[in-house]
Design an enzyme around this catalytic site. Structure first.
Site, PDB file in Angstrom:
ATOM      1  N   ARG A  30       0.827  -1.202   0.000  1.00 49.89           N
ATOM      2  CA  ARG A  30       0.000   0.000   0.000  1.00 49.89           C
ATOM      3  C   ARG A  30       0.870   1.264   0.000  1.00 49.89           C
ATOM      4  NH1 ARG A  30      -3.822   2.881   4.521  1.00 49.89           N
ATOM      5  NH2 ARG A  30      -4.789   4.336   3.069  1.00 49.89           N
ATOM      6  N   HIS A  31       0.387   2.308  -0.653  1.00 53.20           N
ATOM      7  CA  HIS A  31       1.100   3.578  -0.763  1.00 53.20           C
ATOM      8  C   HIS A  31       1.266   4.270   0.594  1.00 53.20           C
ATOM      9  CE1 HIS A  31      -2.592   5.879  -0.080  1.00 53.20           C
ATOM     10  NE2 HIS A  31      -3.198   5.029  -0.890  1.00 53.20           N
ATOM     11  N   ARG A  80       0.117   8.663  -5.858  1.00 54.17           N
ATOM     12  CA  ARG A  80       0.495   8.246  -4.518  1.00 54.17           C
ATOM     13  C   ARG A  80       1.107   6.845  -4.525  1.00 54.17           C
ATOM     14  NH1 ARG A  80      -5.130   8.428  -4.874  1.00 54.17           N
ATOM     15  NH2 ARG A  80      -6.357   6.660  -4.095  1.00 54.17           N
ATOM     16  N   GLU A 104      -7.152   2.249  -7.134  1.00 55.89           N
ATOM     17  CA  GLU A 104      -8.139   2.105  -6.072  1.00 55.89           C
ATOM     18  C   GLU A 104      -9.541   2.031  -6.672  1.00 55.89           C
ATOM     19  OE1 GLU A 104      -9.191   0.911  -3.494  1.00 55.89           O
ATOM     20  OE2 GLU A 104      -8.185   2.092  -1.935  1.00 55.89           O
TER      21      GLU A 104
END
Length: 234
Positions: A30-31, A80, A104
């Site tokens: 995850r970012h 991101r 996302e």
């Protein structure tokens, strides 16, 4: 039996890759943090950059992931995730392979709202999300089932392109990763809520086994801060 997009009855089946399992390890990452994460805003596919803390998180996590000697690096094209991947690329020299399928969930006109604001303007939708009931995000966004299908397809494709010597890192987003991994592993949808959200810059490590992919680590990393409630499409 044919599967229809978003059909909850169609998602409880294994995803072992289109050409058989090939990669030796998948790390779904995850970012780092954004200002909207800090404000608990729904991001969806709004292209929000990392904040200063998020950049520091990405650098720290990248140093740990570099020690695993990754051989390929994929990323969502949203900045991101792309910037998070860039920190690992800088350490390893790997080329980032961008893939829109790793974005996302699309929340359409809900982007920028907090869950409290969503509950004020659309209490029925907010209630359904919190209870785990089917709910399309925004006026023309995606459902959980649709983003899970999209993301699981991407994992199947990426894993089948690798070799048993490959450690593949995929920089992406919290909700899409969580539900997509669950579908990829063949976990029934009723059990998806048992898998908690990922903290910023934490990851899930998957290894191939005899019967399919298995979880090696979930929400791993050096960042202990709590995940915001309701995993609001961030």
């Amino acid at each position: 039996m044919a599967r229809l997009p978003g059909d909850p009855a169609a998602v409880a089946r294994p995803w072992f890759g289109f050409g058989g399992m090939s990669a030796g390890r998948l790390i779904v990452w995850r970012h780092g943090r954004t200002e909207w994460n800090l404000q608990d805003k729904i991001q969806g596919q709004a292209d929000i950059p990392l904040d200063a803390v998020g950049v520091a998180q990405a650098r720290a996590a990248a140093a740990r992931l570099a020690s695993l000697a990754p051989t390929r690096l994929f990323a969502s094209d949203l900045q991101r995730a792309a910037s998070t991947a860039g920190e690992l690329a800088a350490l390893t020299g790997l080329k980032i392979e961008y893939d829109e399928a790793l974005r996302e969930i699309d929340v359409d006109d809900w982007a920028g709202l907090t869950m409290a604001e969503l509950a004020a303007v659309n209490p029925e939708a907010a209630t359904r999300i919190r209870s785990g009931e089917p709910q399309r995000r925004g006026s023309n966004g995606e459902t959980i089932e649709e983003v899970a299908e999209r993301f699981a397809d991407a994992l199947s494709r990426i894993s089948s392109e690798g070799s048993s010597e490959d450690t593949i890192v995929i920089a992406t987003h919290g909700l899409a990763a969580r539900v997509g991994i669950c579908l990829f592993l063949g976990i029934p949808q009723a059990n998806w809520p048992a898998f908690g959200g990922l903290a910023n810059c934490n990851w899930v490590s998957l290894l191939p086994g005899r019967a399919g992919w298995r979880i090696e680590e979930w929400n791993a990393g050096s960042l202990p801060e709590p995940v915001m409630s309701d995993d609001p499409q961030r």
